[in-house]
Design an enzyme around this catalytic site. Structure first.
Site, PDB file in Angstrom:
ATOM      1  N   THR A   1       0.925  -1.232   0.160  1.00 41.12           N
ATOM      2  CA  THR A   1      -0.030  -0.027  -0.026  1.00 41.12           C
ATOM      3  C   THR A   1       0.879   1.171   0.025  1.00 41.12           C
ATOM      4  O   THR A   1       2.298   1.003   0.172  1.00 41.12           O
ATOM      5  CB  THR A   1      -1.138  -0.203   1.383  1.00 41.12           C
ATOM      6  OG1 THR A   1      -1.836  -1.096   1.208  1.00 41.12           O
ATOM      7  CG2 THR A   1      -1.626   1.216   1.635  1.00 41.12           C
TER       8      THR A   1
ATOM      9  N   ARG B   1     -14.476  -5.603  -2.156  1.00 39.58           N
ATOM     10  CA  ARG B   1     -13.814  -5.628  -0.886  1.00 39.58           C
ATOM     11  C   ARG B   1     -13.340  -4.261  -0.526  1.00 39.58           C
ATOM     12  O   ARG B   1     -12.611  -3.588  -1.365  1.00 39.58           O
ATOM     13  CB  ARG B   1     -12.726  -6.782  -0.850  1.00 39.58           C
ATOM     14  CG  ARG B   1     -12.039  -7.042   0.456  1.00 39.58           C
ATOM     15  CD  ARG B   1     -10.581  -6.018   0.420  1.00 39.58           C
ATOM     16  NE  ARG B   1      -9.686  -6.445   1.289  1.00 39.58           N
ATOM     17  CZ  ARG B   1      -8.478  -5.872   1.763  1.00 39.58           C
ATOM     18  NH1 ARG B   1      -8.158  -4.985   0.858  1.00 39.58           N
ATOM     19  NH2 ARG B   1      -7.980  -6.048   2.780  1.00 39.58           N
ATOM     20  N   VAL B   2     -13.688  -3.841   0.551  1.00 45.05           N
ATOM     21  CA  VAL B   2     -12.866  -2.423   0.943  1.00 45.05           C
ATOM     22  C   VAL B   2     -11.871  -2.841   2.176  1.00 45.05           C
ATOM     23  O   VAL B   2     -12.325  -3.524   3.128  1.00 45.05           O
ATOM     24  CB  VAL B   2     -13.909  -1.516   1.620  1.00 45.05           C
ATOM     25  CG1 VAL B   2     -13.186  -0.304   2.107  1.00 45.05           C
ATOM     26  CG2 VAL B   2     -14.878  -1.131   0.511  1.00 45.05           C
ATOM     27  N   GLY B   3     -10.569  -2.475   2.154  1.00 42.18           N
ATOM     28  CA  GLY B   3      -9.734  -2.686   3.098  1.00 42.18           C
ATOM     29  C   GLY B   3      -9.499  -1.589   4.233  1.00 42.18           C
ATOM     30  O   GLY B   3     -10.685  -1.049   4.375  1.00 42.18           O
ATOM     31  N   ASP B   4      -8.595  -1.528   4.821  1.00 45.64           N
ATOM     32  CA  ASP B   4      -8.325  -0.589   6.100  1.00 45.64           C
ATOM     33  C   ASP B   4      -7.829   0.638   5.477  1.00 45.64           C
ATOM     34  O   ASP B   4      -8.318   1.751   6.266  1.00 45.64           O
ATOM     35  CB  ASP B   4      -6.924  -1.170   6.900  1.00 45.64           C
ATOM     36  CG  ASP B   4      -5.974  -1.390   6.144  1.00 45.64           C
ATOM     37  OD1 ASP B   4      -5.830  -2.137   5.122  1.00 45.64           O
ATOM     38  OD2 ASP B   4      -4.853  -0.421   6.496  1.00 45.64           O
TER      39      ASP B   4
ATOM     40  N   THR C   1       0.084  -0.108   6.542  1.00 43.72           N
ATOM     41  CA  THR C   1       0.058  -1.016   5.483  1.00 43.72           C
ATOM     42  C   THR C   1       0.216  -2.290   5.976  1.00 43.72           C
ATOM     43  O   THR C   1       0.526  -2.668   7.168  1.00 43.72           O
ATOM     44  CB  THR C   1       1.328  -0.544   4.776  1.00 43.72           C
ATOM     45  OG1 THR C   1       1.547  -1.901   3.546  1.00 43.72           O
ATOM     46  CG2 THR C   1       2.435  -0.585   5.593  1.00 43.72           C
ATOM     47  N   GLY C   2      -0.347  -3.402   5.116  1.00 48.59           N
ATOM     48  CA  GLY C   2       0.039  -4.658   5.545  1.00 48.59           C
ATOM     49  C   GLY C   2      -1.574  -5.522   5.451  1.00 48.59           C
ATOM     50  O   GLY C   2      -2.434  -4.935   4.571  1.00 48.59           O
TER      51      GLY C   2
ATOM     52  N   GLY D   1      -5.171  -5.814   5.796  1.00 42.29           N
ATOM     53  CA  GLY D   1      -6.218  -4.978   5.847  1.00 42.29           C
ATOM     54  C   GLY D   1      -7.009  -5.466   6.869  1.00 42.29           C
ATOM     55  O   GLY D   1      -7.710  -4.539   7.785  1.00 42.29           O
TER      56      GLY D   1
END
Ligand code: GLY
Length: 284
Positions: free
Chosen positions: A153, A181-184, A203-204, A206
């Site tokens: 990210t 899909r929605v991540g962090d 980052t990483g 999510g």
């Protein structure tokens, strides 16, 4: 006293890519620092830094984004202004190469915090942002789904001359994700946070970052007087303990900045009052 810190994603990166990644984060930090050093805002600086990385195909954001399991690009991004705690974010928007610019437009409009999915294009067109041409964001590396793009990210945090903080994060998400899909990254308090005391970009994994509200947990530690490095270390350890996941963080507060990750690498560049530093990240 100004500072900008930029990351290019935590994960496992083949050694032959290290120099290109370091060049990329250095260029992004320089773009942000150019704004800070002429008295510009931390908000403008983090957006400018992230835009550089979105256009660099080495990174998992904008051009070079990880692909969904259907072979498409859907991007997430957010930007947060610490002075006002206003946020703009976009999630799972197809073929959006400049996600951080659209997130900034959402913040500036002030009507909503997060716009998601293809309907976000209605607002994008209103503010003059056009979709990337079909396939233009898809690189050969993303198509091959190499491990080194699975967790990356990009993000930036900054403190400006007036002591205001801002954070910005942008990503293609994780390779092979479901569409929608929605991540962090676009979620305030998960992948991105800024307030009156600090700014954080993560980052990483999510899903792991979301489960522990990683950025907000670091901010709460800093607000209660924990030194920034320790705050990041404790929150990352908590994430590992609770989720068994992996993540990396950049953070800045009034007196210092921190860049730490659980994974093997995370390209980082920082410029603080004209002093430059870069690394492939410090593992904890
Ligand atoms: N941290 C990026 C993502 O999981 O989407």
């Amino acid at each position: 006293m100004t500072a900008i810190v930029v990351h290019g994603g935590a994960g496992l990166v083949a050694a032959e890519r290290h120099a290109r990644l370091r060049d990329g984060v250095r260029a992004a930090a320089a773009a942000g620092d150019a704004i800070l050093s002429r008295g510009g805002s931390s908000l403008d600086a983090v957006v400018a830094a992230v835009r550089v990385l979105e256009d660099d195909p080495e990174f998992n954001a904008g051009c070079g984004s990880a692909l969904t399991r259907d072979g498409t690009v859907e991007t997430d991004a957010s930007v947060m202004d610490g002075a006002t705690q206003r946020v703009g974010a976009v999630g799972a928007v197809p073929d959006l190469g400049c996600a951080i610019a659209l997130a900034r437009a959402v913040l500036d409009r002030g009507e909503h915090v997060l716009l998601a999915g293809s309907s976000a294009w209605d607002f994008a067109r209103e503010v003059g942002i056009a979709p990337a041409p079909a396939g233009a964001l898809i690189t050969e590396r993303a198509r091959m789904r190499l491990a080194d793009v699975q967790k990356g990210t990009v993000g930036a945090v900054a403190r400006d001359r007036d002591g205001r903080f801002a954070a910005a994060t942008s990503t293609g998400g994780i390779a092979g994700k479901r569409r929608g899909r929605v991540g962090d990254s676009p979620i305030p308090g998960a992948g991105t946070w800024a307030d009156a005391h600090c700014a954080i970009s993560a980052t990483g994994d999510g899903e792991a970052i979301l489960r522990v509200a990683l950025a907000h947990s670091i901010a709460m530690r800093i607000a209660s007087g924990t030194p920034i490095d320790r705050a990041v270390r404790e929150s990352l350890s908590e994430l590992q303990r609770v989720t068994n996941g992996s993540a990396g963080v950049i953070a800045v507060d009034r007196s210092a900045f921190s860049a730490l990750q659980l994974s093997s690498t995370m390209p980082v560049a920082a410029i603080s009052d004209g002093v430059h530093a870069d690394s492939m990240g410090t593992q904890i």
